[in-house]
Design an enzyme around this catalytic site. Structure first.
Site, PDB file in Angstrom:
ATOM      1  N   HIS A 262       0.855  -1.188   0.000  1.00 32.19           N
ATOM      2  CA  HIS A 262       0.000   0.000   0.000  1.00 32.19           C
ATOM      3  C   HIS A 262       0.884   1.229   0.000  1.00 32.19           C
ATOM      4  O   HIS A 262       1.943   1.222   0.634  1.00 32.19           O
ATOM      5  CB  HIS A 262      -0.902   0.007   1.247  1.00 32.19           C
ATOM      6  N   ASP A 315      -7.953  -5.321  -0.109  1.00 29.05           N
ATOM      7  CA  ASP A 315      -8.448  -6.147  -1.201  1.00 29.05           C
ATOM      8  C   ASP A 315      -8.157  -7.625  -1.035  1.00 29.05           C
ATOM      9  O   ASP A 315      -8.725  -8.447  -1.737  1.00 29.05           O
ATOM     10  CB  ASP A 315      -7.843  -5.671  -2.530  1.00 29.05           C
TER      11      ASP A 315
END
Ligand code: ACO
Length: 379
Positions: A262, A315
């Site tokens: 991320h 996700d």
């Protein structure tokens, strides 16, 4: 500034372009706040409708306020017939493209289309929050040759979505999973799609146009497309004991493992905890624990990557939850959008409220002052 002094922040990494009071992320400590409220409190206690109110109005609603807000969402769930026609016309398209096209169509006929006041933009935003699930569910039914299931006013936002999608009474555990998934996806500061929405809004483009821009940015596999890619990975791995070897092979080939890493979080994404728990529960409930086991083994195989700040992101487990609910993989991005629309709207309104055109620079590295050559003389 001379060429040598230019600092290029590729991907705008680490750049603050404005202030916000919508969302705070502490990527080092794994903290996420919506309007000051911790995501763990919201995930444990709130409904998606309450979170929408909080994000739009900057405070938790009273019971009456929530009832009124919920009623406004319910009133706006139906789609104009022209938009249903658009969905029929493009039924064979990717669901994300159909959603983007339907929102574009809605923008041409919204009753407040020319009104840029805060009140009108809130009305447009509430309509879009209500209409997104209907667009996605209607398209899913239509492309399968099934009848459209009209929305029901006795169901919550999440329950109604599952009802419209499947045409059957939704299971309470599935409803809670969907509601939680929408809460966890509702907002995430200046991610790529929200930044795109704010760039469009900063030109004073209308709300629908800004949302269309956001959906376009969400589509890529580095953003909204990762959940679908995770489930493709689970399918390719096939058995839990193959996960470790598969991950090693991919990393040795310098490939990325989807659902990890991320730009902001350098520790575990706080949203992943809730989705991991849900994935385990639903996997057992629906008699399919293998998917969860494969995911767990991938996560274990990725542990050495933590030294580089690469942890599981939102996700990674999201796709498995949709899979357990029997939702096809190409709906994962539109479902992300159903959750995120409220965040986009909140940011578009915040951008309008204190606007300055967003216009960063690109450092030119091409040739200077080339000699013009007439077409007859070009080789
Ligand atoms: N698997 C393996 N290695 C990775 C991964 C990953 N998922 N993510 C980053 N890395 C490595 C890169 O190869 C790079 O290594 P290097 O320094 O040896 O070259 C290093 O980590 C830094 O990577 P960047 O791409 O510079 O990091 P950035 O902040 O730009 O990337 C991103 C963030 C795009 C999310 C990235 O981690 C990624 O591609 N992840 C996979 C896709 C994904 O899951 N996206 C969803 C994100 S969450 C969301 O949008 C809702």
């Amino acid at each position: 500034m001379s060429a040598e002094q230019v600092i290029v922040n590729k991907g705008l990494e680490g750049i603050y372009f404005d202030n916000t009071s919508i969302c705070h992320i502490d990527g080092q400590r794994g903290i996420l706040l919506y309007r000051g409220y911790n995501i763990h409190d919201l995930a444990s206690n709130a409904t998606y409708e309450e979170v929408c109110y909080l994000l739009l109005y900057d405070r938790l609603p009273t019971k009456d306020e929530l009832d009124q807000f919920d009623a406004a969402l319910k009133e706006n769930r139906n789609l104009p017939s022209a938009v249903m026609d658009v969905i029929y016309a493009f039924k064979d398209g990717h669901p994300t493209d159909v959603l983007r096209t339907a929102v574009s169509a809605l923008g041409t006929i919204d009753p407040d289309v020319k009104d840029m006041s805060l009140e009108a933009n809130l009305r447009k935003g509430i309509r879009l929050i209500a209409q997104f699930p209907t667009i996605v569910a209607a398209h899913e039914r239509i492309r399968k040759g099934l009848d459209f299931t009209p929305p029901r006013e006795d169901l919550s936002h999440a329950a109604n979505f599952l009802w419209m999608l499947k045409g059957e009474e939704p299971d309470p555990d599935a409803v809670r999973a969907m509601d939680l998934d929408f809460i966890l996806h509702a907002e995430h500061s200046s991610n790529a799609s929200t930044f795109t929405a704010r760039v469009a809004a900063s030109t004073l483009a209308d709300l629908h146009s800004s949302v269309v821009a956001a959906i376009s940015a969400l589509k890529g596999p580095l953003h909204g497309g990762a959940a679908e890619a995770v489930m493709e990975m689970v399918e390719a791995i096939g058995e839990p004991e193959r996960a470790e070897g598969w991950v090693q092979e991919q990393l040795a080939a310098k490939k990325r493992i989807m659902g990890f890493g991320h730009r902001v979080y350098k520790t575990e994404d706080p949203r992943a905890r809730h989705l991991r728990e849900l994935s385990k529960i639903l996997g057992e409930k629906y008699g399919e624990p293998k998917t969860f086991q494969i995911l767990q083994n991938i996560e274990k195989a990725m542990e050495p990557m933590r030294a580089k700040g690469i942890y599981v992101n939102v996700d990674f487990y999201a796709g498995s939850i949709y899979h357990y609910l029997g939702i096809p993989a190409d709906l994962y991005i539109p479902i992300f959008a159903i959750g995120r629309i409220v965040g986009w709207v909140a940011h578009i309104l915040e951008q309008y409220s204190d606007n300055r055109l967003i216009r960063p620079l690109l450092h030119y590295v091409g040739p200077m002052e080339r000699q013009w050559v007439f077409i007859e003389q070009r080789s």
